[in-house]
Design a protein around this motif. Sequence first.
Motif, PDB file in Angstrom:
ATOM      1  N   LEU A 265       0.832  -1.207   0.000  1.00  0.00           N
ATOM      2  CA  LEU A 265       0.000   0.000   0.000  1.00  0.00           C
ATOM      3  C   LEU A 265       0.866   1.257   0.000  1.00  0.00           C
ATOM      4  O   LEU A 265       0.544   2.237  -0.678  1.00  0.00           O
TER       5      LEU A 265
ATOM      6  N   TYR B  57       2.064   1.762  -3.455  1.00  0.00           N
ATOM      7  CA  TYR B  57       0.954   2.247  -4.280  1.00  0.00           C
ATOM      8  C   TYR B  57       0.730   3.745  -4.069  1.00  0.00           C
ATOM      9  O   TYR B  57       0.653   4.512  -5.027  1.00  0.00           O
TER      10      TYR B  57
ATOM     11  N   TYR C  57      -7.055  -0.579  -1.171  1.00  0.00           N
ATOM     12  CA  TYR C  57      -6.476   0.230  -2.246  1.00  0.00           C
ATOM     13  C   TYR C  57      -7.350   1.438  -2.569  1.00  0.00           C
ATOM     14  O   TYR C  57      -6.835   2.531  -2.811  1.00  0.00           O
TER      15      TYR C  57
END
Length: 189
Positions: free
Chosen positions: A31, A34, A74
């Motif tokens: 994460l 990301y 996400y």
Amino acid sequence: MNGKDDFIVLGVNQKDKKIWRDFYDRYYAALCSYVSKFLSVSDAVEDLVQEVFISVWEGKRIFSHSKELTNYLYRACYNNALLYIRNNQIRDSILSSLPSEEDFEDEEMIYALTVKEEAIRQLYFYIEELPAEQRRIILLRIEGHSWDEIASKLGVSINTVKTQKSRSYKFLREKLGNSTYSVLLSLIF
């Protein structure tokens, strides 16, 4: 889905602290990677991801399988990153709209500018401490949305917005005290 995935989803749903360690280890780095695609500030990236984990822990949402949990994580990270970017753009636009020090010749005007900048910084600092839903409501209000528009955007009732607004206002008033900063609250509400 494998047994380990089922086990983690069950542990997340039940708020099992032992399983949360595995859950955190499994998702945290991915994460962060990301979110770093949207933000370059590593402290902010880590804070945003940790905020998502906290919201899952504090939330009542139950996940039926790992794909749903993964999608949620996400999506929440993406939304938080966009909020962070938007908040910084708003803050920067407020600060840039204020006159610069060169525009003032006397010290009183420079002092007034400094107080304004500090007031805005303090307000945003404490807004970041609000729970996620309250923070979203306040930031949408700062952007100029009406209470009805905010309720519609967030998919909640106007009463929920008013309750969260009231809690936010109370928190911010306590943090800002009876200082000149509290004048900013009247501009929001």
